[in-house]
Design an enzyme around this catalytic site. Structure first.
Site, PDB file in Angstrom:
ATOM      1  N   ASN A   8       7.223  10.447 -28.112  1.00 37.88           N
ATOM      2  CA  ASN A   8       6.612   9.480 -28.681  1.00 37.88           C
ATOM      3  C   ASN A   8       6.258   9.445 -30.514  1.00 37.88           C
ATOM      4  O   ASN A   8       4.494   9.819 -30.270  1.00 37.88           O
ATOM      5  CB  ASN A   8       6.344   8.760 -27.723  1.00 37.88           C
ATOM      6  CG  ASN A   8       5.442   7.602 -27.393  1.00 37.88           C
ATOM      7  OD1 ASN A   8       5.714   6.708 -28.745  1.00 37.88           O
ATOM      8  ND2 ASN A   8       4.945   6.939 -26.582  1.00 37.88           N
ATOM      9  N   ARG A  87      11.257   7.911 -27.813  1.00 34.70           N
ATOM     10  CA  ARG A  87      11.274   6.881 -27.101  1.00 34.70           C
ATOM     11  C   ARG A  87      10.937   5.828 -28.053  1.00 34.70           C
ATOM     12  O   ARG A  87      10.602   5.981 -29.459  1.00 34.70           O
ATOM     13  CB  ARG A  87       9.428   7.050 -26.700  1.00 34.70           C
ATOM     14  CG  ARG A  87       9.197   5.591 -25.904  1.00 34.70           C
ATOM     15  CD  ARG A  87       7.652   4.901 -26.878  1.00 34.70           C
ATOM     16  NE  ARG A  87       7.504   3.722 -26.212  1.00 34.70           N
ATOM     17  CZ  ARG A  87       6.789   3.151 -26.111  1.00 34.70           C
ATOM     18  NH1 ARG A  87       5.487   4.109 -26.815  1.00 34.70           N
ATOM     19  NH2 ARG A  87       6.034   1.879 -26.313  1.00 34.70           N
ATOM     20  N   HIS A 176       8.360  -1.591 -22.672  1.00 38.18           N
ATOM     21  CA  HIS A 176       7.801  -1.374 -21.073  1.00 38.18           C
ATOM     22  C   HIS A 176       9.083  -1.466 -20.768  1.00 38.18           C
ATOM     23  O   HIS A 176       8.859  -0.350 -19.136  1.00 38.18           O
ATOM     24  CB  HIS A 176       6.781  -2.016 -20.207  1.00 38.18           C
ATOM     25  CG  HIS A 176       5.489  -1.936 -20.244  1.00 38.18           C
ATOM     26  ND1 HIS A 176       4.766  -3.130 -20.918  1.00 38.18           N
ATOM     27  CD2 HIS A 176       4.629  -0.854 -21.944  1.00 38.18           C
ATOM     28  CE1 HIS A 176       3.636  -2.570 -21.330  1.00 38.18           C
ATOM     29  NE2 HIS A 176       3.071  -1.740 -21.313  1.00 38.18           N
ATOM     30  N   ARG A 237      -5.646  -7.717 -26.039  1.00 40.67           N
ATOM     31  CA  ARG A 237      -4.521  -8.383 -26.251  1.00 40.67           C
ATOM     32  C   ARG A 237      -4.053  -9.732 -24.978  1.00 40.67           C
ATOM     33  O   ARG A 237      -4.602  -9.325 -23.499  1.00 40.67           O
ATOM     34  CB  ARG A 237      -3.042  -8.370 -25.988  1.00 40.67           C
ATOM     35  CG  ARG A 237      -2.931  -7.589 -27.286  1.00 40.67           C
ATOM     36  CD  ARG A 237      -1.068  -6.563 -26.663  1.00 40.67           C
ATOM     37  NE  ARG A 237      -1.801  -4.882 -26.371  1.00 40.67           N
ATOM     38  CZ  ARG A 237       0.294  -4.734 -26.286  1.00 40.67           C
ATOM     39  NH1 ARG A 237       1.173  -5.225 -26.265  1.00 40.67           N
ATOM     40  NH2 ARG A 237       0.444  -3.289 -25.828  1.00 40.67           N
ATOM     41  N   GLU A 381       7.753   7.342 -17.328  1.00 41.78           N
ATOM     42  CA  GLU A 381       7.957   7.167 -18.797  1.00 41.78           C
ATOM     43  C   GLU A 381       8.947   8.503 -19.278  1.00 41.78           C
ATOM     44  O   GLU A 381      10.673   7.596 -19.261  1.00 41.78           O
ATOM     45  CB  GLU A 381       7.555   6.461 -19.716  1.00 41.78           C
ATOM     46  CG  GLU A 381       7.034   4.785 -19.486  1.00 41.78           C
ATOM     47  CD  GLU A 381       6.018   4.015 -19.996  1.00 41.78           C
ATOM     48  OE1 GLU A 381       5.101   4.432 -20.068  1.00 41.78           O
ATOM     49  OE2 GLU A 381       7.066   3.307 -20.995  1.00 41.78           O
TER      50      GLU A 381
END
Ligand code: AMP
Length: 400
Positions: A8, A87, A176, A237, A381
């Site tokens: 990643n 990723r 996601h 956020r 993940e």
């Protein structure tokens, strides 16, 4: 034995996990940070609990070389790595599943960069570097957006001039996806649901939060949109706000567009409302000590999450299960209970003692017998990326 290296790659960091084909628990994980500076370092953690931190002093390339050189100390060898799974944040409308990387795929990932200008170029950097150092090593890209490419147009279109979609690609993409797919697949398996007849909701609640409606294993609606700012309240956020807020803040406070974007991304959500922290664990403790800001932030977080989950049920004809995952979803009984109580209309009845131990003794289930099922599943993940990379390496199809 075949090993899979999962990458990643960020602009100044990269995370990696090394898997064998035997287990979904990685043999070695690590993160390299502050890359490109003299302070660059790498932390490693092995399956046997060994940990170490190494100075790198340089860039991504030096970090990869350090990793390769370090593997024998963990009885591992880079020669066993059969494939690297990356990723990649944005696959636009080009990628609806994971793919083996070739020059065309790399060019297409680059062309999605306008949609994720901070992330895709960094992901591309990682792919290019591996290609340069190990040209024969197969590489696979796994996209955050791909799982949501099954959304119907009624769910992905914004009600704005259609040509903005046709000409600029402005639509809801969702994110996601790798987590939602892993969790949905695990839930279908653990609950013994039929793959062709299952209707579930997944709430991924970490520092970033999103929820998805999954019908027969396919994403049919999700809360994030063109960017990961839309939808639920998150750590910093805002999630959904009135689109006129931008104009209003400019008119009343003279804020520039970039200032407003920054405030909505970095100074809002749990942090903005609570004025205490973006971290749910800290907020839960602060709320217990009477912090008004923390109490309000948690209230809004839970209410908005419940409201979005209820909205997602518009895509279902029944609710087989609601799955909680991510740092908050996996670890906070209080947040889960609040959300389930808010959603009593769907027949959820919390089993308090099971919820308190995250469903550990009940296969993840945190609701009473006879209730609509809610459960906790740990997301993974990286394992999903490794699974896809191996499948593609071995010529198998990967699910969308
Ligand atoms: P993630 O991005 O998935 O690592 O999740 C990070 C979020 O999970 C942060 O807000 C953490 O505070 C939250 N978290 C982790 N453990 C707990 C816990 N025991 N209770 C509440 N929130 C938690």
């Amino acid at each position: 034995m075949q090993h899979v290296l999962v990458f990643n790659s960020g602009s100044s960091s990269f995370k990696f996990s090394l898997f064998s084909t035997e287990s979904e628990a990685p043999l070695l994980t690590g993160i390299a940070e502050k890359l490109g500076t003299s302070e660059a370092f790498m932390s490693l953690k092995a399956v046997d609990g060994r940990k170490e931190q190494l100075d790198i002093h340089r860039d991504h390339e030096a970090a990869i070389q350090t990793l390769v050189e370090k593997l024998p100390a963990y009885d591992l060898s880079f020669d066993d790595v059969a494939v690297v799974g990356h990723r990649v944040v944005h696959g636009g409308e080009t990628f609806s599943a994971s793919v083996k990387i070739d020059d065309k795929v790399l060019a297409d990932i680059r062309s999605c960069s306008a949609l994720a200008p901070l992330h895709n170029p960094a992901n591309v950097l990682g792919i290019e570097l591996v290609k340069e150092l190990y040209p024969e090593l197969p590489q696979v890209a796994v996209f955050d957006t791909a799982f949501h490419q099954t959304l119907p147009s009624k769910a992905f279109l914004y009600p704005i001039p259609y040509k903005l979609y046709k000409e600029q690609g402005i639509r809801r993409y969702g994110f996601h996806g790798t987590s939602h797919r892993y969790v949905a697949e695990t839930a279908i398996e653990q609950l013994k649901l039929s793959e062709d007849d299952s209707q579930i909701l997944v709430a991924h609640l970490g520092n970033g939060c999103s929820a998805t409606a999954v019908v027969n294993g396919k994403s049919v609606d999700t809360t994030m949109g063109l960017t990961p700012l839309e939808g639920l309240v998150m750590g910093t956020r805002s999630g959904d706000v009135d689109p006129s807020l931008h104009q209003y803040l400019q008119d009343t406070l003279g804020w520039s567009l970039s200032r407003i974007t920054d405030v909505l991304n970095r100074e809002s959500g749990l942090l903005g409302l609570s004025e205490v922290s973006n971290d749910m664990r800290t907020l839960v403790a602060a709320a217990e000590s009477g912090s008004e800001g923390a109490i309000i932030a948690i209230d809004v977080f839970c209410f908005r999450l419940a409201r979005h989950l209820a909205a997602l049920t518009a895509s279902l004809s029944r609710v087989d299960a609601l799955i909680f995952t991510g740092g908050i979803g996996e670890n906070s009984p209080g947040i889960r209970a609040r959300v389930l109580e808010q959603l009593v209309i769907f027949g959820f009845r919390v089993d308090v003692s099971s919820n308190d131990i995250h469903g550990r003794e009940a296969g993840g289930v945190i609701t009473e017998a006879g209730s609509t099922v809610a459960m906790v599943i740990q997301t993974n993940e990286e394992a999903m990326i490794a699974r896809d990379a191996l499948s593609l390496l071995n010529g198998k199809e990967v699910a969308q």
